[in-house]
Design a protein around this motif. Sequence first.
Motif, PDB file in Angstrom:
ATOM      1  N   ALA A   7     -74.749 -66.539  42.946  1.00  0.00           N
ATOM      2  CA  ALA A   7     -73.957 -66.437  44.178  1.00  0.00           C
ATOM      3  C   ALA A   7     -72.941 -65.299  44.060  1.00  0.00           C
ATOM      4  CB  ALA A   7     -73.257 -67.754  44.456  1.00  0.00           C
ATOM      5  N   GLY A   8     -72.378 -65.133  42.868  1.00  0.00           N
ATOM      6  CA  GLY A   8     -71.404 -64.057  42.653  1.00  0.00           C
ATOM      7  C   GLY A   8     -72.034 -62.683  42.802  1.00  0.00           C
ATOM      8  N   LYS A   9     -73.218 -62.509  42.239  1.00  0.00           N
ATOM      9  CA  LYS A   9     -73.920 -61.221  42.357  1.00  0.00           C
ATOM     10  C   LYS A   9     -74.279 -60.927  43.810  1.00  0.00           C
ATOM     11  CE  LYS A   9     -75.937 -60.955  37.726  1.00  0.00           C
ATOM     12  NZ  LYS A   9     -74.979 -60.026  37.199  1.00  0.00           N
ATOM     13  N   LYS A  10     -74.690 -61.963  44.550  1.00  0.00           N
ATOM     14  CA  LYS A  10     -75.024 -61.773  45.965  1.00  0.00           C
ATOM     15  C   LYS A  10     -73.798 -61.341  46.764  1.00  0.00           C
ATOM     16  CE  LYS A  10     -78.784 -65.134  46.066  1.00  0.00           C
ATOM     17  NZ  LYS A  10     -79.220 -66.438  46.559  1.00  0.00           N
ATOM     18  N   LEU A  11     -72.657 -61.985  46.488  1.00  0.00           N
ATOM     19  CA  LEU A  11     -71.429 -61.635  47.204  1.00  0.00           C
ATOM     20  C   LEU A  11     -70.993 -60.211  46.890  1.00  0.00           C
ATOM     21  CD1 LEU A  11     -69.107 -62.374  49.058  1.00  0.00           C
ATOM     22  CD2 LEU A  11     -67.978 -63.452  47.102  1.00  0.00           C
ATOM     23  N   GLU A  29     -61.004 -51.532  41.656  1.00  0.00           N
ATOM     24  CA  GLU A  29     -61.840 -52.320  42.558  1.00  0.00           C
ATOM     25  C   GLU A  29     -63.079 -52.848  41.835  1.00  0.00           C
ATOM     26  OE1 GLU A  29     -60.700 -50.157  46.781  1.00  0.00           O
ATOM     27  OE2 GLU A  29     -62.210 -49.260  45.466  1.00  0.00           O
ATOM     28  N   GLN A  30     -63.604 -52.076  40.894  1.00  0.00           N
ATOM     29  CA  GLN A  30     -64.748 -52.538  40.097  1.00  0.00           C
ATOM     30  C   GLN A  30     -64.346 -53.782  39.288  1.00  0.00           C
ATOM     31  OE1 GLN A  30     -67.824 -51.568  40.197  1.00  0.00           O
ATOM     32  NE2 GLN A  30     -67.722 -49.559  41.158  1.00  0.00           N
ATOM     33  N   HIS A  31     -63.138 -53.740  38.729  1.00  0.00           N
ATOM     34  CA  HIS A  31     -62.635 -54.886  37.972  1.00  0.00           C
ATOM     35  C   HIS A  31     -62.498 -56.104  38.894  1.00  0.00           C
ATOM     36  CE1 HIS A  31     -60.487 -57.178  34.970  1.00  0.00           C
ATOM     37  NE2 HIS A  31     -59.516 -57.394  35.849  1.00  0.00           N
ATOM     38  N   LEU A  32     -61.992 -55.867  40.091  1.00  0.00           N
ATOM     39  CA  LEU A  32     -61.840 -56.950  41.060  1.00  0.00           C
ATOM     40  C   LEU A  32     -63.207 -57.522  41.463  1.00  0.00           C
ATOM     41  CD1 LEU A  32     -59.713 -58.535  42.585  1.00  0.00           C
ATOM     42  CD2 LEU A  32     -59.803 -56.811  44.381  1.00  0.00           C
ATOM     43  N   ILE A  36     -64.420 -61.327  41.228  1.00  0.00           N
ATOM     44  CA  ILE A  36     -65.009 -62.023  42.371  1.00  0.00           C
ATOM     45  C   ILE A  36     -66.326 -62.669  41.965  1.00  0.00           C
ATOM     46  CG2 ILE A  36     -66.134 -61.636  44.601  1.00  0.00           C
ATOM     47  CD1 ILE A  36     -63.907 -59.589  45.210  1.00  0.00           C
ATOM     48  N   GLU A  37     -67.143 -61.921  41.236  1.00  0.00           N
ATOM     49  CA  GLU A  37     -68.429 -62.451  40.790  1.00  0.00           C
ATOM     50  C   GLU A  37     -68.238 -63.668  39.883  1.00  0.00           C
ATOM     51  OE1 GLU A  37     -72.268 -61.077  38.141  1.00  0.00           O
ATOM     52  OE2 GLU A  37     -71.066 -59.524  39.103  1.00  0.00           O
ATOM     53  N   ALA A  38     -67.331 -63.550  38.922  1.00  0.00           N
ATOM     54  CA  ALA A  38     -67.101 -64.641  37.977  1.00  0.00           C
ATOM     55  C   ALA A  38     -66.551 -65.882  38.676  1.00  0.00           C
ATOM     56  CB  ALA A  38     -66.151 -64.181  36.879  1.00  0.00           C
ATOM     57  N   GLU A  39     -65.576 -65.696  39.554  1.00  0.00           N
ATOM     58  CA  GLU A  39     -64.969 -66.839  40.231  1.00  0.00           C
ATOM     59  C   GLU A  39     -65.936 -67.503  41.198  1.00  0.00           C
ATOM     60  OE1 GLU A  39     -62.090 -68.066  39.186  1.00  0.00           O
ATOM     61  OE2 GLU A  39     -62.005 -66.393  37.797  1.00  0.00           O
ATOM     62  N   THR A  40     -66.767 -66.711  41.861  1.00  0.00           N
ATOM     63  CA  THR A  40     -67.757 -67.276  42.776  1.00  0.00           C
ATOM     64  C   THR A  40     -68.769 -68.113  41.996  1.00  0.00           C
ATOM     65  OG1 THR A  40     -67.497 -65.408  44.277  1.00  0.00           O
ATOM     66  CG2 THR A  40     -69.483 -66.725  44.529  1.00  0.00           C
ATOM     67  N   ASP A  41     -69.192 -67.619  40.848  1.00  0.00           N
ATOM     68  CA  ASP A  41     -70.109 -68.386  40.003  1.00  0.00           C
ATOM     69  C   ASP A  41     -69.432 -69.650  39.472  1.00  0.00           C
ATOM     70  OD1 ASP A  41     -72.100 -66.526  40.449  1.00  0.00           O
ATOM     71  OD2 ASP A  41     -71.727 -65.432  38.585  1.00  0.00           O
ATOM     72  N   LEU A  74     -60.062 -71.645  44.292  1.00  0.00           N
ATOM     73  CA  LEU A  74     -60.915 -70.508  43.943  1.00  0.00           C
ATOM     74  C   LEU A  74     -61.518 -69.858  45.191  1.00  0.00           C
ATOM     75  CD1 LEU A  74     -62.753 -71.881  40.791  1.00  0.00           C
ATOM     76  CD2 LEU A  74     -61.080 -70.038  40.868  1.00  0.00           C
ATOM     77  N   GLU A  75     -61.945 -70.681  46.143  1.00  0.00           N
ATOM     78  CA  GLU A  75     -62.519 -70.124  47.372  1.00  0.00           C
ATOM     79  C   GLU A  75     -61.488 -69.292  48.136  1.00  0.00           C
ATOM     80  OE1 GLU A  75     -63.977 -73.660  49.251  1.00  0.00           O
ATOM     81  OE2 GLU A  75     -66.009 -73.357  48.473  1.00  0.00           O
ATOM     82  N   LYS A  76     -60.258 -69.788  48.180  1.00  0.00           N
ATOM     83  CA  LYS A  76     -59.189 -69.041  48.861  1.00  0.00           C
ATOM     84  C   LYS A  76     -58.902 -67.731  48.132  1.00  0.00           C
ATOM     85  CE  LYS A  76     -54.527 -69.306  50.580  1.00  0.00           C
ATOM     86  NZ  LYS A  76     -53.286 -70.043  50.674  1.00  0.00           N
ATOM     87  N   GLN A  77     -58.869 -67.792  46.816  1.00  0.00           N
ATOM     88  CA  GLN A  77     -58.601 -66.589  46.018  1.00  0.00           C
ATOM     89  C   GLN A  77     -59.704 -65.548  46.211  1.00  0.00           C
ATOM     90  OE1 GLN A  77     -55.766 -66.131  43.991  1.00  0.00           O
ATOM     91  NE2 GLN A  77     -56.517 -64.054  44.125  1.00  0.00           N
ATOM     92  N   VAL A  78     -60.942 -65.976  46.166  1.00  0.00           N
ATOM     93  CA  VAL A  78     -62.071 -65.065  46.347  1.00  0.00           C
ATOM     94  C   VAL A  78     -62.042 -64.462  47.745  1.00  0.00           C
ATOM     95  CG1 VAL A  78     -64.590 -64.949  46.534  1.00  0.00           C
ATOM     96  CG2 VAL A  78     -63.541 -66.085  44.586  1.00  0.00           C
ATOM     97  N   ALA A  79     -61.731 -65.274  48.749  1.00  0.00           N
ATOM     98  CA  ALA A  79     -61.655 -64.769  50.120  1.00  0.00           C
ATOM     99  C   ALA A  79     -60.565 -63.705  50.251  1.00  0.00           C
ATOM    100  CB  ALA A  79     -61.395 -65.914  51.089  1.00  0.00           C
ATOM    101  N   GLY A  80     -59.433 -63.928  49.617  1.00  0.00           N
ATOM    102  CA  GLY A  80     -58.359 -62.941  49.648  1.00  0.00           C
ATOM    103  C   GLY A  80     -58.759 -61.638  48.969  1.00  0.00           C
ATOM    104  N   TRP A  81     -59.417 -61.760  47.827  1.00  0.00           N
ATOM    105  CA  TRP A  81     -59.876 -60.557  47.128  1.00  0.00           C
ATOM    106  C   TRP A  81     -60.911 -59.804  47.956  1.00  0.00           C
ATOM    107  CZ3 TRP A  81     -60.766 -63.382  41.851  1.00  0.00           C
ATOM    108  CH2 TRP A  81     -59.556 -63.495  41.174  1.00  0.00           C
ATOM    109  N   CYS A  82     -61.834 -60.542  48.563  1.00  0.00           N
ATOM    110  CA  CYS A  82     -62.866 -59.898  49.388  1.00  0.00           C
ATOM    111  C   CYS A  82     -62.229 -59.171  50.568  1.00  0.00           C
ATOM    112  CB  CYS A  82     -63.876 -60.920  49.891  1.00  0.00           C
ATOM    113  SG  CYS A  82     -64.943 -61.577  48.601  1.00  0.00           S
TER     114      CYS A  82
END
Length: 108
Positions: A7-11, A29-32, A36-41, A74-82
């Motif tokens: 799911a992280g790779k897809k996002l 941004e690459q680090h971010l 994002i990938e790690a947190e989504t997984d 985690l979902e909120k954090q990922v959404a903010g980063w995205c």
Amino acid sequence: MTARKTAGKKLVATLRGLLEQGYEFDEAEQHLLAQIEAETDRVVVLRRVLDAELAKPEVSTRRVTELSAEIRLLEKQVAGWCDSLRPKQTAEKSWVHQKAANARWRSA
């Protein structure tokens, strides 16, 4: 046999697809994107743990609450980063409105 995309790779692939041709993410941004990938997984794993907990005959409400809170966080954090990585669409300034504003400033 090909490995399935997580799911992280897809996002991350979706976020990369939002960039216009010729643009790329910088090092920060690459680090971010990696975060994002790690947190989504991690969210996917936590959902599996939550599902397993809910399937037990005696459900621990404390455990369910902790897992639900962590997933939400985690979902909120990922959404903010995205959102911070999405290209911003700037609205074009109206020529008529610019002319009116300039006229007001010049007459004052």
